[in-house]
Design an enzyme around this catalytic site. Structure first.
Site, PDB file in Angstrom:
ATOM      1  N   SER A   8       0.842  -1.194   0.000  1.00 27.97           N
ATOM      2  CA  SER A   8       0.000   0.000   0.000  1.00 27.97           C
ATOM      3  C   SER A   8       0.876   1.242   0.000  1.00 27.97           C
ATOM      4  O   SER A   8       1.628   1.496   0.942  1.00 27.97           O
ATOM      5  CB  SER A   8      -0.900   0.014   1.235  1.00 27.97           C
ATOM      6  OG  SER A   8      -1.451   1.316   1.385  1.00 27.97           O
ATOM      7  N   HIS A  33      -1.040  -1.297  -4.373  1.00 23.76           N
ATOM      8  CA  HIS A  33      -2.328  -0.934  -3.771  1.00 23.76           C
ATOM      9  C   HIS A  33      -2.384   0.580  -3.563  1.00 23.76           C
ATOM     10  O   HIS A  33      -1.527   1.163  -2.905  1.00 23.76           O
ATOM     11  CB  HIS A  33      -2.462  -1.655  -2.432  1.00 23.76           C
ATOM     12  CG  HIS A  33      -3.788  -1.510  -1.765  1.00 23.76           C
ATOM     13  ND1 HIS A  33      -4.881  -2.280  -2.082  1.00 23.76           N
ATOM     14  CD2 HIS A  33      -4.206  -0.670  -0.783  1.00 23.76           C
ATOM     15  CE1 HIS A  33      -5.907  -1.944  -1.324  1.00 23.76           C
ATOM     16  NE2 HIS A  33      -5.535  -0.961  -0.521  1.00 23.76           N
ATOM     17  N   ASP A  35      -4.669   3.692  -2.221  1.00 21.29           N
ATOM     18  CA  ASP A  35      -5.804   4.024  -1.364  1.00 21.29           C
ATOM     19  C   ASP A  35      -6.325   5.424  -1.675  1.00 21.29           C
ATOM     20  O   ASP A  35      -5.629   6.415  -1.451  1.00 21.29           O
ATOM     21  CB  ASP A  35      -5.367   3.957   0.102  1.00 21.29           C
ATOM     22  CG  ASP A  35      -5.117   2.530   0.546  1.00 21.29           C
ATOM     23  OD1 ASP A  35      -6.062   1.728   0.495  1.00 21.29           O
ATOM     24  OD2 ASP A  35      -3.974   2.218   0.917  1.00 21.29           O
ATOM     25  N   MET A  37      -9.097   8.160  -0.763  1.00 16.28           N
ATOM     26  CA  MET A  37     -10.033   8.541   0.312  1.00 16.28           C
ATOM     27  C   MET A  37     -10.537   9.953   0.057  1.00 16.28           C
ATOM     28  O   MET A  37      -9.774  10.815  -0.380  1.00 16.28           O
ATOM     29  CB  MET A  37      -9.333   8.492   1.670  1.00 16.28           C
ATOM     30  CG  MET A  37      -8.640   7.177   1.963  1.00 16.28           C
ATOM     31  SD  MET A  37      -7.955   7.167   3.633  1.00 16.28           S
ATOM     32  CE  MET A  37      -6.977   5.662   3.602  1.00 16.28           C
ATOM     33  N   MET A  68     -12.111   4.389  -1.267  1.00 17.79           N
ATOM     34  CA  MET A  68     -12.849   4.617  -0.015  1.00 17.79           C
ATOM     35  C   MET A  68     -13.526   5.974  -0.171  1.00 17.79           C
ATOM     36  O   MET A  68     -13.146   6.965   0.457  1.00 17.79           O
ATOM     37  CB  MET A  68     -11.873   4.592   1.171  1.00 17.79           C
ATOM     38  CG  MET A  68     -11.423   3.182   1.523  1.00 17.79           C
ATOM     39  SD  MET A  68      -9.901   3.177   2.489  1.00 17.79           S
ATOM     40  CE  MET A  68      -8.694   3.275   1.187  1.00 17.79           C
ATOM     41  N   MET A 137     -11.891  -5.894   4.809  1.00 18.65           N
ATOM     42  CA  MET A 137     -11.097  -4.957   5.618  1.00 18.65           C
ATOM     43  C   MET A 137     -10.801  -5.588   6.972  1.00 18.65           C
ATOM     44  O   MET A 137     -11.712  -6.065   7.658  1.00 18.65           O
ATOM     45  CB  MET A 137     -11.841  -3.637   5.813  1.00 18.65           C
ATOM     46  CG  MET A 137     -11.966  -2.760   4.575  1.00 18.65           C
ATOM     47  SD  MET A 137     -10.423  -2.381   3.736  1.00 18.65           S
ATOM     48  CE  MET A 137      -9.519  -1.478   5.001  1.00 18.65           C
ATOM     49  N   ASP A 171      -6.836  -6.335   4.045  1.00 17.21           N
ATOM     50  CA  ASP A 171      -6.191  -5.019   4.057  1.00 17.21           C
ATOM     51  C   ASP A 171      -6.310  -4.417   5.449  1.00 17.21           C
ATOM     52  O   ASP A 171      -7.414  -4.182   5.942  1.00 17.21           O
ATOM     53  CB  ASP A 171      -6.898  -4.136   3.015  1.00 17.21           C
ATOM     54  CG  ASP A 171      -6.310  -2.748   2.905  1.00 17.21           C
ATOM     55  OD1 ASP A 171      -5.251  -2.485   3.500  1.00 17.21           O
ATOM     56  OD2 ASP A 171      -6.921  -1.919   2.191  1.00 17.21           O
TER      57      ASP A 171
HETATM   58  C1  DX5 Z   1      -6.580   1.640   5.267  1.00 16.98           C
HETATM   59  C2  DX5 Z   1      -6.082   1.323   3.890  1.00 16.98           C
HETATM   60  C3  DX5 Z   1      -4.943   0.385   3.879  1.00 16.98           C
HETATM   61  C4  DX5 Z   1      -3.703   0.831   4.604  1.00 16.98           C
HETATM   62  C5  DX5 Z   1      -3.013  -0.398   5.154  1.00 16.98           C
HETATM   63  O1  DX5 Z   1      -7.769   2.300   5.200  1.00 16.98           O
HETATM   64  O2  DX5 Z   1      -7.107   0.765   3.110  1.00 16.98           O
HETATM   65  O3  DX5 Z   1      -4.626  -0.046   2.565  1.00 16.98           O
HETATM   66  O4  DX5 Z   1      -2.806   1.558   3.828  1.00 16.98           O
HETATM   67  O5  DX5 Z   1      -1.942  -0.016   5.936  1.00 16.98           O
HETATM   68  P1  DX5 Z   1      -1.209  -1.023   6.947  1.00 16.98           P
HETATM   69  O6  DX5 Z   1      -0.750  -2.195   6.150  1.00 16.98           O
HETATM   70  O7  DX5 Z   1      -0.110  -0.182   7.486  1.00 16.98           O
HETATM   71  O8  DX5 Z   1      -2.229  -1.398   7.985  1.00 16.98           O
HETATM   72 ZN    ZN Z   2      -6.524  -0.136   1.178  1.00 15.21          ZN
END
Ligand code: DX5
Ligand code: ZN
Length: 216
Positions: A8, A33, A35, A37, A68, A137, A171
């Site tokens: 990520s 990956h 993310d 948001m 997200m 999740m 994740d």
């Molecule tokens: C959280 C994200 C994840 C996050 C995971 O909302 O969707 O992808 O980056 O980070 P780690 O692996 O550090 O928990």
């Molecule tokens: Zn994620």
């Protein structure tokens, strides 16, 4: 099922994205990956399609985009044009799930559907035939570096029991120890932010995640 590790980028150095992507390529990551948001679906705001497009130009690994955001349907074309390979959105979003999946597929991408910790895994079942991946999740979405929620594992067990061939992604809080539990429960695609980027040796970190996921 193939084991895949998807670092990520949320945990990477945003001032050096090209170098961080190269690091993942060299380290043996299977995909990247990303993310996204929007400050509405989750409290945090991260990156959007223009940044992903810029990253696409300097990386050849598949892009696994995790939306997200409250209204994914409105933005599918933008993320497909930016170079997403898999687009995953949330069952809890405001967009129509079926329409959003159709849109992702019609844009030439693979569709993934995700559930937050409080959502039952049955939420994805009506759509399973059109999904290439389900994302369970293992933290509340919104931030990297949170603790793994082991009570999410029964969702993976149930899904794997019912659908032997679908990619099951986990994740949040995935590290060399928790990855074993996830793999045992049936997950095969592992997102790892902190475990890869906060490691002094990302290649070793990815190799260890893969190895531990394989030992079930
Ligand atoms: C959280 C994200 C994840 C996050 C995971 O909302 O969707 O992808 O980056 O980070 P780690 O692996 O550090 O928990
Ligand atoms: Zn994620």
């Amino acid at each position: 099922m193939d084991i895949k590790i998807s670092p990520s980028m949320l945990a990477s150095d945003f001032a050096n994205l090209e170098a961080e992507l190269k690091k993942c390529e060299i380290a043996g990551a299977d995909m990247i990956h990303l993310d996204v948001m929007d400050g509405r679906f989750v409290p945090n705001i991260t990156i959007g399609a223009p940044v992903i497009k810029a990253m696409r130009a300097v990386c050849s690994l598949p892009f696994d985009v995790h939306l997200m955001i409250s209204e994914p349907l409105r933005y599918i074309e933008d993320f497909a044009d930016a170079g997403a390979d898999i687009i995953t959105f949330h069952a809890e979003s405001d967009s129509d799930i079926s329409e959003t999946i159709d849109k992702i597929i019609s844009c030439g991408c693979k569709a993934g559907l995700s559930v937050k910790p409080k959502t039952d895994i049955s939420a994805v079942y009506p759509y399973i035939g059109r999904l290439s991946m389900v994302l369970i999740m293992t933290v509340e979405p919104g931030f990297g570096g949170q603790s793994f929620m082991a009570d999410m594992l029964p969702k993976a067990e149930k899904l794997r029991g019912d659908f032997p061939n679908i990619d099951i992604q986990v994740d949040g809080g995935v590290d060399p120890e928790t990855v074993k539990l996830c793999a045992k429960a049936g997950a095969n695609v592992f997102v790892a932010g902190s475990a890869v980027f906060k490691s002094p040796d990302p290649a070793k970190a990815i190799a260890r995640l893969k190895e531990n996921a394989g030992k079930i």
